[in-house]
Write an enzyme that holds these catalytic residues in place. Structure first.
Site, PDB file in Angstrom:
ATOM      1  N   LYS A  59      -9.049   2.155  45.772  1.00 50.72           N
ATOM      2  CA  LYS A  59      -9.657   0.921  46.282  1.00 50.72           C
ATOM      3  C   LYS A  59     -10.403   1.115  47.602  1.00 50.72           C
ATOM      4  CE  LYS A  59      -8.120  -2.758  43.572  1.00 50.72           C
ATOM      5  NZ  LYS A  59      -6.963  -2.249  42.861  1.00 50.72           N
ATOM      6  N   SER A 312      -5.228   6.026  38.989  1.00 50.71           N
ATOM      7  CA  SER A 312      -5.895   5.187  39.987  1.00 50.71           C
ATOM      8  C   SER A 312      -5.120   4.970  41.272  1.00 50.71           C
ATOM      9  CB  SER A 312      -6.254   3.843  39.355  1.00 50.71           C
ATOM     10  OG  SER A 312      -5.129   3.301  38.690  1.00 50.71           O
TER      11      SER A 312
HETATM   12  C1  LIG Z   1      -6.765  -2.424  41.558  1.00 46.73           C
HETATM   13  C2  LIG Z   1      -6.170  -1.333  40.756  1.00 46.73           C
HETATM   14  C3  LIG Z   1      -6.555  -1.105  39.418  1.00 46.73           C
HETATM   15  C4  LIG Z   1      -7.516  -1.991  38.660  1.00 46.73           C
HETATM   16  O1  LIG Z   1      -8.771  -2.076  39.243  1.00 46.73           O
HETATM   17  P1  LIG Z   1      -9.759  -3.262  38.786  1.00 46.73           P
HETATM   18  O2  LIG Z   1     -11.007  -2.965  39.514  1.00 46.73           O
HETATM   19  O3  LIG Z   1      -9.117  -4.546  39.229  1.00 46.73           O
HETATM   20  O4  LIG Z   1      -9.882  -3.204  37.305  1.00 46.73           O
HETATM   21  C5  LIG Z   1      -6.009  -0.024  38.756  1.00 46.73           C
HETATM   22  N1  LIG Z   1      -5.095   0.767  39.341  1.00 46.73           N
HETATM   23  C6  LIG Z   1      -4.684   0.578  40.615  1.00 46.73           C
HETATM   24  C7  LIG Z   1      -3.676   1.504  41.183  1.00 46.73           C
HETATM   25  C8  LIG Z   1      -5.216  -0.480  41.367  1.00 46.73           C
HETATM   26  O5  LIG Z   1      -4.789  -0.662  42.632  1.00 46.73           O
END
Ligand SMILES: *Cc1c(COP(=O)(O)O)cnc(C)c1O
Length: 338
Positions: A59, A312
């Site tokens: 993010k 992510s």
């Molecule tokens: C925010 C987030 C997501 C999803 O991202 P979006 O842009 O809302 O689809 C996935 N994995 C993690 C760890 C996140 O913090």
């Protein structure tokens, strides 16, 4: 300052510009090949470890691109967002480094560890209500009262372009990539990644992965418009939340650019967290592990697969990782012995 993200959807040029803008701020994460998963699917599998990214999740890419795009006047007044976790952390970190005042609104149910992580970066935390929606409403009101710029977690062209830098890096590092698995919630991450890859490598299959429990984007795609359903507890807590009734960018971009969405069970998420920990020594949170879970469950097959999985984020309590390791070890025990 309006909290509505206005303007056109981002373009490849916006993602490329974001790459230059955020390069000094973010880590360029290095791919990790997974021999175990490569053998399982008869192709090659690489992990994009955004769990090792600054602040523990991707993010910061979008947050940095957004905050660095603000005018001096906007920065002087400060910024505000609502978040229970990774977005709030990223906004707080970038704001601290730039000397910008940041306010993060959170519901009273958010755990103390998450509040502490955000306060450690010097952001002001405002506790409001019992749900994310309560906190968001308060953040809109404070933005209007105090002239603060509201920073969306996903539905904003600068945020999407920032997350899309992951797609640029995948295209540069993997010339033969043909499939990418991307965790999906509000869709900022997958919109950016799909924009970059479909522009640079049009034949790449982009697959979104959400949890079975209240997958808001999936349900919205099926309905043909954004729908809101009740949140449910899940290991993938970073993926919880509605996509916004007046969604301006990500719903349309996901409709246009994403080939397929698959859903994974809580059991598969736990096993995937365990696999990441046991096999790769990576701490991956539930929301970050859903792509691995989809592969483990054989939901993604592709002859000659060259697959990248976006891990992510890695912000998770140690006891949940331990539970994941247990789930993974049990799964391995059940496997038929050759
Ligand atoms: C925010 C987030 C997501 C999803 O991202 P979006 O842009 O809302 O689809 C996935 N994995 C993690 C760890 C996140 O913090």
């Amino acid at each position: 300052m309006s909290h509505d993200a206005i303007g056109a959807d981002p373009t490849l040029a916006d993602v490329q510009a974001a790459g230059r803008t955020i390069a000094p701020t973010v880590t360029r994460t290095t791919l990790i090949e997974s021999p175990l998963l490569s053998a399982r699917c008869g192709g090659r599998v690489w992990l994009k470890p955004e769990c090792l990214q600054k602040t523990g999740a991707f993010k910061i890419r979008g947050a940095a691109n957004k905050i660095l795009s603000l005018t001096d006047a906007e920065r002087a007044l400060g910024i505000i967002t609502a978040s229970s976790g990774n977005h709030g952390r990223a906004v707080a970190r970038v704001a601290r480094d730039l000397g910008v005042r940041a306010v993060v609104c959170m519901s009273r149910r958010v755990g103390k560890n998450k509040v502490d992580a955000i306060e450690r970066y010097g952001a002001e935390v405002v506790a409001e209500g019992e749900t994310y929606d309560d906190a968001e409403r308060r953040s809109f009101a404070m933005a209007a009262d105090q002239g603060l710029t509201w920073i969306s977690a996903f539905d904003d062209p600068h945020i999407i372009a920032g997350q899309g830098t992951i797609g640029l890096e995948l295209a540069a590092d993997l010339p033969d990539l043909n499939t990418v698995l991307v965790p999906l919630s509000g869709g900022g991450l997958i919109s950016g990644v799909a924009l970059a890859l479909k522009s640079l490598r049009p034949s790449t299959r982009v697959v979104g992965v959400s949890m079975e429990r209240a997958p808001m984007m999936h349900l919205s795609l099926e309905a043909g418009h954004p729908v809101e359903v009740a949140e449910r507890d899940t290991l993938a807590d970073a993926l919880v939340g509605n996509i916004g009734g007046n969604n301006r960018h990500t719903f349309g971009m996901v409709q246009r650019l994403v080939d397929k969405v698959v859903l994974v069970s809580e059991e598969a998420i736990a096993e995937a967290m365990g696999l990441a920990s046991v096999v790769h020594d990576l701490t991956v949170e539930g929301g970050g592990a859903v792509g691995l879970a989809a592969l483990l469950d054989d939901q993604v097959t592709h002859p000659g697969a060259q697959i990248a999985i976006v891990l992510s984020g890695g912000n998770v309590a140690p006891d949940l990782t331990a539970r994941g390791r247990q789930a993974w070890n049990q799964r391995e025990l059940k496997r038929p012995q050759k």
